[in-house]
Design an enzyme around this catalytic site. Structure first.
Site, short mmCIF file in Angstrom:
data_model
loop_
_atom_site.label_atom_id
_atom_site.label_comp_id
_atom_site.label_asym_id
_atom_site.label_seq_id
_atom_site.Cartn_x
_atom_site.Cartn_y
_atom_site.Cartn_z
N PRO A 39 -4.69 -13.06 20.70
CA PRO A 39 -4.05 -13.43 22.09
C PRO A 39 -3.68 -12.44 23.01
N ALA A 40 -3.41 -11.21 22.57
CA ALA A 40 -3.12 -9.98 23.27
C ALA A 40 -3.54 -8.83 22.45
N TYR A 69 5.10 -9.24 16.18
CA TYR A 69 5.15 -7.99 14.87
C TYR A 69 5.87 -6.69 15.84
N GLN A 124 0.78 -1.12 0.00
CA GLN A 124 -0.06 -0.08 0.14
C GLN A 124 0.92 1.19 0.01
N ASP A 125 1.80 1.25 1.02
CA ASP A 125 2.36 2.60 1.06
C ASP A 125 3.51 2.77 -0.06
N ASP A 127 15.50 -9.75 -1.62
CA ASP A 127 14.94 -10.07 -0.57
C ASP A 127 15.58 -9.74 0.58
N GLU A 147 2.22 0.39 16.62
CA GLU A 147 1.90 -1.08 17.23
C GLU A 147 3.08 -1.21 18.26
N SER A 176 6.26 1.74 13.70
CA SER A 176 4.90 1.53 13.91
C SER A 176 4.30 1.86 15.20
N GLY A 200 -13.88 -9.59 14.77
CA GLY A 200 -13.38 -9.93 16.12
C GLY A 200 -13.75 -8.84 17.28
N VAL A 214 -8.59 -4.37 9.19
CA VAL A 214 -10.16 -4.32 9.62
C VAL A 214 -10.88 -3.29 8.61
P1 NAP Z 1 1.84 -3.73 3.01
O1 NAP Z 1 0.92 -3.51 1.98
O2 NAP Z 1 1.57 -5.18 3.96
O3 NAP Z 1 3.07 -4.02 2.18
C1 NAP Z 1 4.19 -4.81 2.73
C2 NAP Z 1 5.44 -4.78 1.45
O4 NAP Z 1 6.20 -5.75 2.26
C3 NAP Z 1 4.90 -5.45 0.35
O5 NAP Z 1 5.59 -5.06 -0.72
C4 NAP Z 1 5.02 -6.96 0.61
O6 NAP Z 1 5.69 -7.73 -0.88
C5 NAP Z 1 6.52 -6.97 1.20
N1 NAP Z 1 6.36 -8.15 2.33
C6 NAP Z 1 5.41 -8.49 3.23
N2 NAP Z 1 5.70 -9.58 3.97
C7 NAP Z 1 7.04 -9.87 3.53
C8 NAP Z 1 7.80 -11.00 3.49
N3 NAP Z 1 7.61 -11.92 4.41
N4 NAP Z 1 8.88 -11.22 2.77
C9 NAP Z 1 8.99 -10.28 1.97
N5 NAP Z 1 8.50 -9.41 1.61
C10 NAP Z 1 7.48 -9.25 2.23
O7 NAP Z 1 2.09 -2.81 4.06
P2 NAP Z 1 1.94 -1.16 4.22
O8 NAP Z 1 0.46 -1.02 4.72
O9 NAP Z 1 2.34 -0.86 2.70
O10 NAP Z 1 2.89 -0.85 5.24
C11 NAP Z 1 4.48 -0.51 4.87
C12 NAP Z 1 5.27 -0.52 5.79
O11 NAP Z 1 4.99 0.25 6.92
C13 NAP Z 1 5.41 -2.18 6.72
O12 NAP Z 1 6.84 -2.23 7.24
C14 NAP Z 1 4.52 -1.91 7.77
O13 NAP Z 1 4.75 -2.69 8.76
C15 NAP Z 1 4.71 -0.35 8.18
N6 NAP Z 1 3.63 0.17 8.95
C16 NAP Z 1 2.48 0.36 8.24
C17 NAP Z 1 1.20 1.01 8.80
C18 NAP Z 1 -0.13 0.81 8.21
O14 NAP Z 1 -0.87 1.19 9.26
N7 NAP Z 1 -0.35 0.70 6.69
C19 NAP Z 1 1.24 1.64 10.02
C20 NAP Z 1 2.78 1.66 10.66
C21 NAP Z 1 3.73 1.04 10.03
P3 NAP Z 1 4.91 -8.48 -1.40
O15 NAP Z 1 3.82 -7.79 -2.17
O16 NAP Z 1 5.87 -9.45 -2.35
O17 NAP Z 1 4.00 -9.48 -0.49
O1 G4F Z 2 -6.57 -3.37 10.87
P1 G4F Z 2 -5.76 -4.05 11.97
O2 G4F Z 2 -5.39 -5.68 11.58
O3 G4F Z 2 -4.44 -3.28 12.24
P2 G4F Z 2 -3.53 -3.39 13.50
O4 G4F Z 2 -3.39 -4.64 14.12
O5 G4F Z 2 -3.96 -2.11 14.11
O6 G4F Z 2 -1.89 -3.16 12.69
C1 G4F Z 2 -1.86 -2.27 11.56
O7 G4F Z 2 -1.60 -0.91 12.15
C2 G4F Z 2 -0.22 -0.87 12.46
C3 G4F Z 2 -0.18 0.55 13.24
O8 G4F Z 2 -0.38 0.60 14.35
C4 G4F Z 2 0.61 -1.47 11.63
F1 G4F Z 2 2.16 -1.33 12.18
C5 G4F Z 2 0.56 -2.83 11.09
O9 G4F Z 2 1.34 -3.03 10.06
C6 G4F Z 2 -1.02 -2.73 10.52
O10 G4F Z 2 -0.93 -1.77 9.41
O11 G4F Z 2 -6.64 -4.18 13.28
C7 G4F Z 2 -6.98 -2.92 13.71
C8 G4F Z 2 -7.95 -3.40 15.01
C9 G4F Z 2 -7.18 -4.25 16.06
O12 G4F Z 2 -7.78 -4.05 17.23
C10 G4F Z 2 -7.95 -5.95 15.80
O13 G4F Z 2 -8.13 -6.74 16.90
O14 G4F Z 2 -9.37 -3.91 14.73
C11 G4F Z 2 -9.64 -5.11 15.48
N1 G4F Z 2 -10.15 -6.22 14.35
C12 G4F Z 2 -11.70 -6.50 15.13
N2 G4F Z 2 -11.97 -7.45 13.98
C13 G4F Z 2 -9.84 -6.64 13.36
C14 G4F Z 2 -10.93 -7.57 13.05
N3 G4F Z 2 -8.85 -6.86 12.68
C15 G4F Z 2 -8.88 -7.27 11.52
N4 G4F Z 2 -7.68 -7.38 10.95
N5 G4F Z 2 -9.77 -8.23 11.24
C16 G4F Z 2 -10.92 -8.46 11.88
O15 G4F Z 2 -11.84 -9.20 11.41
#
Ligand code: NAP
Ligand code: G4F
Length: 331
Positions: free
Chosen positions: A278-279, A148, A12-13, A56, A126, A124, A210, A188
């Protein structure tokens, strides 16, 4: 012309950041990992405009090679295993990729351009986990609640450490949740907007979720990549919280999404206990004062606008098509 290298360019980013950097006149290079089918949907519109390289984060030499080949001015390390529930199922891989992977990129930058290459790490909110302060700032202590989150704490501190040990230009953006129509369908917000669109179009009857009570500070991904870029345009490297300063429950998200198509959420939503973690991280709310004052950054899209934008995009995408609703267990 400045040259940027993005790991995680297919995410996405990565897609929004590529667009921003192209609009700023950059030559953009992206790292992609090998897979049996191409996964370039989010960057399809950028074909011919950005350069892709196979590497990679699990493979040190491939990272060194790609940096040697592309000679970037800026490296954005966005690649990670980013879905929190999977980190309990694959904790070792999550640590290798999301944690140690950061060191591999930093080592390659140190080897090939420690005085020249600017580095951004995708940290993050998180990491704040069971929050020790409300709202969370750059000085709030970390208390991660998932493998994570633990891996991201490692990635954050190793970035700070390379800045302090080797005087490298390393920044860590502590980004709160940011979403968009390009968000993966397991997160979510997107799960809800995709589910609402399917129910509206008669393609699904229920939406299983959830924990509805957790609270997140949700912003728009397009706004957040601007903050990443701004961090690397400063005179000095530093760490910044990037957030809206507002928090909402998952239940409020659900209400707004169903409201957008004129349906009542409680008729369709079912609670599935296998989706409860779990947490849990119960509450996230960031204080973006530093990013606002030092970077001149502010979010442009409100939470309500974001939900509406995502519901509309999912309706448009699904209309007239039948995209199968595959989901692995626990997603
Ligand atoms: P995303 O859509 O899940 O994209 C993650 C990228 O990393 C994809 O290009 C994916 O490649 C690659 N990748 C994922 N798992 C991998 C694995 N096991 N091995 C190799 N490559 C892998 O994440 P995003 O939302 O754009 O977020 C970008 C970064 O910001 C991440 O580091 C995330 O943890 C961090 N972040 C995100 C948020 C948020 O709310 N979006 C908030 C805070 C921090 P493929 O396409 O090949 O899977
Ligand atoms: O959308 P989520 O899976 O995002 P989460 O766990 O906050 O993590 C995302 O944001 C982080 C930044 O704080 C990033 F670092 C991380 O890579 C990722 O982008 O869940 C958000 C909330 C949680 O509390 C979860 O328990 O939504 C609650 N939830 C409730 N039902 C659900 C669901 N989450 C998911 N994914 N699916 C459900 O059915």
């Amino acid at each position: 012309m400045k040259r940027a290298l993005i790991t995680g360019v297919t995410g996405q980013d990565g897609s929004y950041l590529s667009e921003l950097l192209l609009s700023e006149g950059y030559e953009v290079h992206g790292v992609v990992r090998r897979s049996s089918t191409e996964n370039f949907e989010r960057i399809a519109d950028l074909s011919g405009k950005i350069h892709l390289h196979q590497a990679d984060l699990l493979d040190q030499l491939s990272i060194i090679d790609v940096i040697k080949e592309t000679q970037p001015d800026e490296v954005y390390n966005l690649a990670a295993m980013s879905f929190v529930p999977t980190s309990w199922k694959q904790p070792v891989l999550t640590g290798e990729f999301t944690g140690i992977g950061v060191t591999r990129v930093l080592e390659a930058v140190k080897l090939l351009g420690r005085d020249r290459i600017k580095f951004y790490q995708a940290s993050s909110s998180e990491m704040f986990g069971k929050v020790l302060e409300v709202p969370q700032t750059e000085t709030t202590p970390f208390y991660p609640r998932s493998p994570y989150g633990v891996a991201k704490v490692y990635g954050h501190w190793i970035t700070v450490n390379y800045r302090e040990s080797y005087n490298m230009f390393c920044c860590s953006g502590i980004l709160f949740n940011h979403e968009s129509p390009r968000r993966g369908r397991e997160f979510v917000t997107r799960k809800v907007t995709d589910g609402v669109a399917r129910i509206k179009l008669g393609m699904a009857k229920t939406l299983k979720l959830g924990n509805l009570d957790s609270k997140r500070d949700w912003g728009f991904a397009g706004d957040y990549v601007r903050a990443m870029w701004l961090m690397l345009q400063q005179d000095k490297p530093d760490d910044y919280v990037v957030a809206t300063g507002e928090t909402h429950t998952v239940k409020r998200l659900v209400e707004l999404a169903f409201d957008a198509v004129g349906l009542k959420w409680d008729k369709y939503v079912e609670i599935d206990s296998s989706l409860v973690r779990p947490a849990e991280v119960d509450l996230l709310i960031g204080d973006p004062t530093k990013a606002k004052t030092k970077l001149g950054w502010k979010p442009e899209v409100t939470f309500e606008q974001l939900v509406e934008m995502m519901v509309k995009a999912d309706l448009a995408r699904l209309q007239g098509q039948s995209i199968p609703d595959f989901k692995a267990k626990g997603i």
